[in-house]
Design a protein around this motif. Structure first.
Motif, PDB file in Angstrom:
ATOM      1  N   LEU A  72       0.829  -1.204   0.000  1.00  0.00           N
ATOM      2  CA  LEU A  72       0.000   0.000   0.000  1.00  0.00           C
ATOM      3  C   LEU A  72       0.867   1.260   0.000  1.00  0.00           C
ATOM      4  CD1 LEU A  72      -2.905   0.965  -0.029  1.00  0.00           C
ATOM      5  CD2 LEU A  72      -2.888   0.901   2.456  1.00  0.00           C
ATOM      6  N   ARG A  73       1.943   1.253   0.772  1.00  0.00           N
ATOM      7  CA  ARG A  73       2.859   2.396   0.797  1.00  0.00           C
ATOM      8  C   ARG A  73       3.478   2.627  -0.586  1.00  0.00           C
ATOM      9  NH1 ARG A  73       4.525   4.458   5.727  1.00  0.00           N
ATOM     10  NH2 ARG A  73       3.591   3.435   7.517  1.00  0.00           N
ATOM     11  N   ASN A  74       3.883   1.538  -1.252  1.00  0.00           N
ATOM     12  CA  ASN A  74       4.461   1.661  -2.584  1.00  0.00           C
ATOM     13  C   ASN A  74       3.452   2.282  -3.552  1.00  0.00           C
ATOM     14  OD1 ASN A  74       6.541   1.126  -4.636  1.00  0.00           O
ATOM     15  ND2 ASN A  74       5.064  -0.366  -5.394  1.00  0.00           N
ATOM     16  N   ALA A  75       2.214   1.817  -3.505  1.00  0.00           N
ATOM     17  CA  ALA A  75       1.174   2.360  -4.381  1.00  0.00           C
ATOM     18  C   ALA A  75       0.968   3.853  -4.119  1.00  0.00           C
ATOM     19  CB  ALA A  75      -0.136   1.599  -4.191  1.00  0.00           C
ATOM     20  N   LEU A  76       0.913   4.238  -2.850  1.00  0.00           N
ATOM     21  CA  LEU A  76       0.727   5.655  -2.516  1.00  0.00           C
ATOM     22  C   LEU A  76       1.930   6.489  -2.951  1.00  0.00           C
ATOM     23  CD1 LEU A  76      -0.962   5.345   0.991  1.00  0.00           C
ATOM     24  CD2 LEU A  76      -1.992   6.309  -1.082  1.00  0.00           C
ATOM     25  N   ASP A  77       3.146   5.969  -2.720  1.00  0.00           N
ATOM     26  CA  ASP A  77       4.345   6.707  -3.117  1.00  0.00           C
ATOM     27  C   ASP A  77       4.372   6.944  -4.623  1.00  0.00           C
ATOM     28  OD1 ASP A  77       5.184   6.833  -0.472  1.00  0.00           O
ATOM     29  OD2 ASP A  77       6.580   5.147  -0.661  1.00  0.00           O
ATOM     30  N   LEU A  78       4.060   5.906  -5.408  1.00  0.00           N
ATOM     31  CA  LEU A  78       4.035   6.043  -6.866  1.00  0.00           C
ATOM     32  C   LEU A  78       2.967   7.043  -7.300  1.00  0.00           C
ATOM     33  CD1 LEU A  78       4.520   2.311  -7.895  1.00  0.00           C
ATOM     34  CD2 LEU A  78       6.142   4.191  -8.295  1.00  0.00           C
ATOM     35  N   LEU A  79       1.796   6.938  -6.706  1.00  0.00           N
ATOM     36  CA  LEU A  79       0.696   7.837  -7.051  1.00  0.00           C
ATOM     37  C   LEU A  79       1.051   9.289  -6.727  1.00  0.00           C
ATOM     38  CD1 LEU A  79      -2.193   7.687  -8.178  1.00  0.00           C
ATOM     39  CD2 LEU A  79      -2.995   7.429  -5.835  1.00  0.00           C
TER      40      LEU A  79
END
Length: 186
Positions: A156-163
């Motif tokens: 989830l952190r990776n998805a938020l960071d990319l977004l």
């Protein structure tokens, strides 16, 4: 405890509007009030699920880390409280206060919101961009009760960071796994 995987709502789906009772403030809160400037995380949890209990501290950490970055968070419980009274609004409030939730914990009494999001399990996560288009749905990370992997929130952190960086979130996403939502039966 039934191990149930996410249904994986199609990417780019638009967030379904809702207005639900916040168990802490005892006020109605809608999607527009909680959406973040840059992203919004909608997740389905409940009080008694061991998978949710396992990740509760990371949910608090995620919100603490990402709310200042323009990400809105909202937790929703859609379980049938007639058969699972431990998931009712009064006890939801106790859990939210005990865990230190900095996000609303809403009660989906009719289960219509869970159906609109095709939520299947607790926890089940949905990340929307600033246009409220779905960019990530799936697991928090690889940790599960008893598998001895640390709870990091990595996926989830990776998805938020990319977004937040304006980059595309990978379409390869692992379903969340948890207890099934306790549906009402006619």
């Amino acid at each position: 405890m039934a191990n149930t995987a996410s249904n994986m709502l199609p990417l780019d789906s638009t967030a379904a509007y809702f207005e639900l009772l916040d168990s802490v403030s005892d006020r109605m809160i809608n999607l527009n009030q909680i959406k973040g400037k840059d992203a919004t995380v909608v997740f389905f949890i409940c009080n008694h699920c061991p998978f949710v209990i396992h990740v509760n501290q990371e949910l608090v950490n995620l919100a603490r880390d990402y709310q200042p970055k323009g990400v809105g968070f909202v937790a929703i419980s859609s379980n049938d409280v007639d058969n699972y009274p431990q998931d009712g609004p009064a006890l939801m409030k106790q859990v939210a206060l005990k865990e230190g939730y900095s996000f609303p914990y809403l009660y989906d009494e009719t289960q219509e919101v869970a159906l609109a999001y095709q939520a299947a399990c607790t926890p089940d996560f949905f990340v929307f961009d600033k246009e409220m288009k779905l960019k990530y749905r799936g697991q928090l990370d690889d940790s599960r009760p008893g598998n001895n992997r640390p709870v990091t929130g990595a996926d989830l952190r990776n998805a938020l960071d990319l977004l937040l960086a304006g980059k595309g979130v990978t379409a390869i996403q692992k379903p969340s796994m948890g207890c099934n939502i306790k549906w009402k039966h006619d």
